[in-house]
Design a protein around this motif. Sequence first.
Motif, PDB file in Angstrom:
ATOM      1  N   GLY A  98       0.827  -1.194   0.000  1.00  0.00           N
ATOM      2  CA  GLY A  98       0.000   0.000   0.000  1.00  0.00           C
ATOM      3  C   GLY A  98       0.861   1.244   0.000  1.00  0.00           C
ATOM      4  N   ASP A  99       0.368   2.293  -0.624  1.00  0.00           N
ATOM      5  CA  ASP A  99       1.079   3.575  -0.678  1.00  0.00           C
ATOM      6  C   ASP A  99       2.510   3.414  -1.178  1.00  0.00           C
ATOM      7  OD1 ASP A  99      -0.802   5.640   0.269  1.00  0.00           O
ATOM      8  OD2 ASP A  99      -0.861   4.386   2.078  1.00  0.00           O
ATOM      9  N   GLY A 100       2.710   2.448  -2.063  1.00  0.00           N
ATOM     10  CA  GLY A 100       4.044   2.275  -2.649  1.00  0.00           C
ATOM     11  C   GLY A 100       4.959   1.361  -1.862  1.00  0.00           C
ATOM     12  N   TYR A 101       4.506   0.923  -0.698  1.00  0.00           N
ATOM     13  CA  TYR A 101       5.334   0.064   0.140  1.00  0.00           C
ATOM     14  C   TYR A 101       4.821  -1.371   0.083  1.00  0.00           C
ATOM     15  CZ  TYR A 101       7.224   4.396   1.934  1.00  0.00           C
ATOM     16  OH  TYR A 101       7.815   5.625   2.021  1.00  0.00           O
ATOM     17  N   ARG A 102       5.734  -2.306   0.221  1.00  0.00           N
ATOM     18  CA  ARG A 102       5.363  -3.720   0.134  1.00  0.00           C
ATOM     19  C   ARG A 102       6.100  -4.522   1.194  1.00  0.00           C
ATOM     20  NH1 ARG A 102       3.272  -7.509  -3.564  1.00  0.00           N
ATOM     21  NH2 ARG A 102       2.590  -5.745  -4.815  1.00  0.00           N
ATOM     22  N   LEU A 103       5.359  -5.398   1.831  1.00  0.00           N
ATOM     23  CA  LEU A 103       5.966  -6.319   2.802  1.00  0.00           C
ATOM     24  C   LEU A 103       6.412  -7.573   2.050  1.00  0.00           C
ATOM     25  CD1 LEU A 103       6.552  -7.557   5.614  1.00  0.00           C
ATOM     26  CD2 LEU A 103       4.102  -8.058   5.790  1.00  0.00           C
ATOM     27  N   VAL A 104       7.676  -7.903   2.129  1.00  0.00           N
ATOM     28  CA  VAL A 104       8.221  -9.053   1.413  1.00  0.00           C
ATOM     29  C   VAL A 104       8.830 -10.024   2.417  1.00  0.00           C
ATOM     30  CG1 VAL A 104       9.841  -9.842  -0.358  1.00  0.00           C
ATOM     31  CG2 VAL A 104       8.708  -7.606  -0.595  1.00  0.00           C
ATOM     32  N   ALA A 181       3.285  -6.152   9.684  1.00  0.00           N
ATOM     33  CA  ALA A 181       4.324  -5.169   9.993  1.00  0.00           C
ATOM     34  C   ALA A 181       3.637  -3.818  10.170  1.00  0.00           C
ATOM     35  CB  ALA A 181       5.349  -5.102   8.865  1.00  0.00           C
ATOM     36  N   ASP A 182       3.821  -3.231  11.329  1.00  0.00           N
ATOM     37  CA  ASP A 182       3.205  -1.953  11.701  1.00  0.00           C
ATOM     38  C   ASP A 182       4.348  -0.950  11.810  1.00  0.00           C
ATOM     39  OD1 ASP A 182       1.986   0.184  13.017  1.00  0.00           O
ATOM     40  OD2 ASP A 182       0.764  -1.101  14.308  1.00  0.00           O
ATOM     41  N   PHE A 183       4.414   0.010  10.900  1.00  0.00           N
ATOM     42  CA  PHE A 183       5.602   0.857  10.819  1.00  0.00           C
ATOM     43  C   PHE A 183       5.282   2.164  10.102  1.00  0.00           C
ATOM     44  CE2 PHE A 183       6.316   0.612   6.266  1.00  0.00           C
ATOM     45  CZ  PHE A 183       5.578  -0.492   5.921  1.00  0.00           C
ATOM     46  N   THR A 184       6.208   3.095  10.220  1.00  0.00           N
ATOM     47  CA  THR A 184       6.180   4.311   9.416  1.00  0.00           C
ATOM     48  C   THR A 184       7.570   4.506   8.835  1.00  0.00           C
ATOM     49  OG1 THR A 184       4.533   5.306  10.885  1.00  0.00           O
ATOM     50  CG2 THR A 184       5.727   6.791   9.409  1.00  0.00           C
ATOM     51  N   ALA A 185       7.702   4.296   7.535  1.00  0.00           N
ATOM     52  CA  ALA A 185       8.994   4.557   6.894  1.00  0.00           C
ATOM     53  C   ALA A 185       9.230   6.060   6.892  1.00  0.00           C
ATOM     54  CB  ALA A 185       8.996   4.022   5.468  1.00  0.00           C
ATOM     55  N   THR A 186      10.472   6.451   7.028  1.00  0.00           N
ATOM     56  CA  THR A 186      10.802   7.872   6.999  1.00  0.00           C
ATOM     57  C   THR A 186      10.301   8.480   5.686  1.00  0.00           C
ATOM     58  OG1 THR A 186      12.737   7.481   8.374  1.00  0.00           O
ATOM     59  CG2 THR A 186      12.680   9.530   7.105  1.00  0.00           C
ATOM     60  N   GLY A 187       9.500   9.498   5.815  1.00  0.00           N
ATOM     61  CA  GLY A 187       8.936  10.136   4.631  1.00  0.00           C
ATOM     62  C   GLY A 187       7.666   9.497   4.124  1.00  0.00           C
ATOM     63  N   GLY A 188       7.208   8.441   4.788  1.00  0.00           N
ATOM     64  CA  GLY A 188       6.006   7.741   4.327  1.00  0.00           C
ATOM     65  C   GLY A 188       4.901   7.791   5.361  1.00  0.00           C
ATOM     66  N   PRO A 189       3.751   7.237   5.021  1.00  0.00           N
ATOM     67  CA  PRO A 189       2.622   7.210   5.946  1.00  0.00           C
ATOM     68  C   PRO A 189       2.738   6.065   6.940  1.00  0.00           C
ATOM     69  CG  PRO A 189       2.020   6.137   3.916  1.00  0.00           C
ATOM     70  CD  PRO A 189       3.441   6.618   3.730  1.00  0.00           C
ATOM     71  N   ALA A 190       1.945   6.134   8.001  1.00  0.00           N
ATOM     72  CA  ALA A 190       1.854   4.998   8.922  1.00  0.00           C
ATOM     73  C   ALA A 190       1.120   3.870   8.209  1.00  0.00           C
ATOM     74  CB  ALA A 190       1.100   5.406  10.180  1.00  0.00           C
ATOM     75  N   LEU A 191       1.689   2.683   8.243  1.00  0.00           N
ATOM     76  CA  LEU A 191       1.120   1.559   7.509  1.00  0.00           C
ATOM     77  C   LEU A 191       1.091   0.300   8.357  1.00  0.00           C
ATOM     78  CD1 LEU A 191       2.935   1.869   4.044  1.00  0.00           C
ATOM     79  CD2 LEU A 191       0.500   2.276   4.508  1.00  0.00           C
ATOM     80  N   VAL A 192       0.113  -0.541   8.076  1.00  0.00           N
ATOM     81  CA  VAL A 192       0.126  -1.914   8.566  1.00  0.00           C
ATOM     82  C   VAL A 192      -0.052  -2.807   7.345  1.00  0.00           C
ATOM     83  CG1 VAL A 192      -0.918  -3.653  10.044  1.00  0.00           C
ATOM     84  CG2 VAL A 192      -0.917  -1.252  10.766  1.00  0.00           C
ATOM     85  N   LEU A 193       0.981  -3.552   7.003  1.00  0.00           N
ATOM     86  CA  LEU A 193       0.917  -4.467   5.867  1.00  0.00           C
ATOM     87  C   LEU A 193       0.907  -5.896   6.390  1.00  0.00           C
ATOM     88  CD1 LEU A 193       3.477  -2.725   3.454  1.00  0.00           C
ATOM     89  CD2 LEU A 193       0.982  -2.435   3.589  1.00  0.00           C
ATOM     90  N   GLY A 194       0.207  -6.771   5.677  1.00  0.00           N
ATOM     91  CA  GLY A 194       0.081  -8.152   6.142  1.00  0.00           C
ATOM     92  C   GLY A 194       0.449  -9.138   5.053  1.00  0.00           C
ATOM     93  N   ALA A 195       1.055 -10.249   5.446  1.00  0.00           N
ATOM     94  CA  ALA A 195       1.405 -11.306   4.492  1.00  0.00           C
ATOM     95  C   ALA A 195       1.168 -12.652   5.161  1.00  0.00           C
ATOM     96  CB  ALA A 195       2.857 -11.177   4.050  1.00  0.00           C
ATOM     97  N   ASP A 196       0.981 -13.666   4.341  1.00  0.00           N
ATOM     98  CA  ASP A 196       0.702 -15.002   4.869  1.00  0.00           C
ATOM     99  C   ASP A 196       1.966 -15.834   4.963  1.00  0.00           C
ATOM    100  OD1 ASP A 196      -2.102 -14.912   5.315  1.00  0.00           O
ATOM    101  OD2 ASP A 196      -2.361 -14.868   3.152  1.00  0.00           O
ATOM    102  N   LEU A 197       2.027 -16.591   6.029  1.00  0.00           N
ATOM    103  CA  LEU A 197       3.173 -17.450   6.295  1.00  0.00           C
ATOM    104  C   LEU A 197       2.633 -18.845   6.589  1.00  0.00           C
ATOM    105  CD1 LEU A 197       6.279 -17.616   6.978  1.00  0.00           C
ATOM    106  CD2 LEU A 197       5.610 -17.174   9.347  1.00  0.00           C
ATOM    107  N   LEU A 198       3.142 -19.821   5.885  1.00  0.00           N
ATOM    108  CA  LEU A 198       2.678 -21.189   6.092  1.00  0.00           C
ATOM    109  C   LEU A 198       3.669 -21.955   6.951  1.00  0.00           C
ATOM    110  CD1 LEU A 198       0.722 -23.511   5.415  1.00  0.00           C
ATOM    111  CD2 LEU A 198       2.285 -24.092   3.560  1.00  0.00           C
TER     112      LEU A 198
END
Length: 346
Positions: A98-104, A181-198
């Motif tokens: 979201g907003d250009g950021y991706r959880l990998v 991952a709940d974070f705010t990258a410097t210069g970016g918005p506050a984000l919570v991104l989610g990914a699946d882990l098996l």
Amino acid sequence: MSTSTRTGAGTATKVAGFAVVLAVVFGGAWAAGAQVGPIGTTAEADNATHSSGHSSGDSAGADTHRSEQPEQAKQQEDDMSNTATTGSATLPGLAVAGDGYRLVLTDTTVEPGIQPVAFSIEGPNGQPVTEFHVEHEKQLHLIVVRRDHAGFQHLHPTLDETTGTWTADAELTAGNWRVFADFTATGGPALVLGADLLVPGEVEAPATAEETRSDVVDGYTVTVDGALAPGEHSALTLRVSKDGAPVTDLQPYLGAYGHLVALREGDLAYLHVHPGGEPGDGETQPGPEIAFGAEVPSTGRYHLYLDFQHDDVVRTAHLILDAGRVVSSDTEASSDSGHGDTDHTH
Ligand SMILES: [Cu+2]
């Protein structure tokens, strides 16, 4: 460990495990699933586990929790692709980007046990982000939760600033896990991104969950008062006691006497919950009550995870609230504004 970034299923054995787990876990989700079981502690320095038996004296009586299972399951399916970036992903935690950021995630399949979970946050330029704002004393908060709520950990991973790779040890049992991952990258918005882990392996059939207003963890009893009203600010009061006595000397943990993570059952939408005060503000007492304000987006069931610190150990209590449901024939809970002292016993 596999270094594959997608399926990680490199062997026939793993492929077989993958299929079994998916079958079982999806079955659990449809069955209105799920929780009860050990919840890992969240203190990095404390690898001990505790089980939190939900000695739910809070029987929900004859209530049968009609819910939107088909809709929730659909959202979950959409979400399981890990590629959603729009649509229902307007709520935090539903999207992997979201907003250009991706959880990998470095590996999307990890064996059971205490295992490193590694990931990076890719920025709008496609490169791993290495600079983050500090929120609640940490640059990034990592929540790992089993989709059936049979496991939860709030971790603070370590950043390798040269590669942008974050790593934290998580205690994982077989099942489908969601990583936030709940974070705010410097210069970016506050984000919570989610990914699946098996985590492959045999998954025990989850017990059916009920609304749970009291949890016992390591001898501490945590109860919640208040009601969740969809679309409205809802005041929640959590109380901590030990051996029947109120705990009045909670210790600040990450700048607060308690941290509450709320996840909607089904799609695991991640809700921000704000504490009602902070240590040292002259008003906020160190227990036994901890006040929070939450706003849930819809009716449905919400899992609340409270981290609190006492005697230098951080523990996690797991409570379950139903938002906007009808409590009984003579009381319409859905009309409650949820300000604290509504009687919700059955
Ligand atoms: Cu945190």
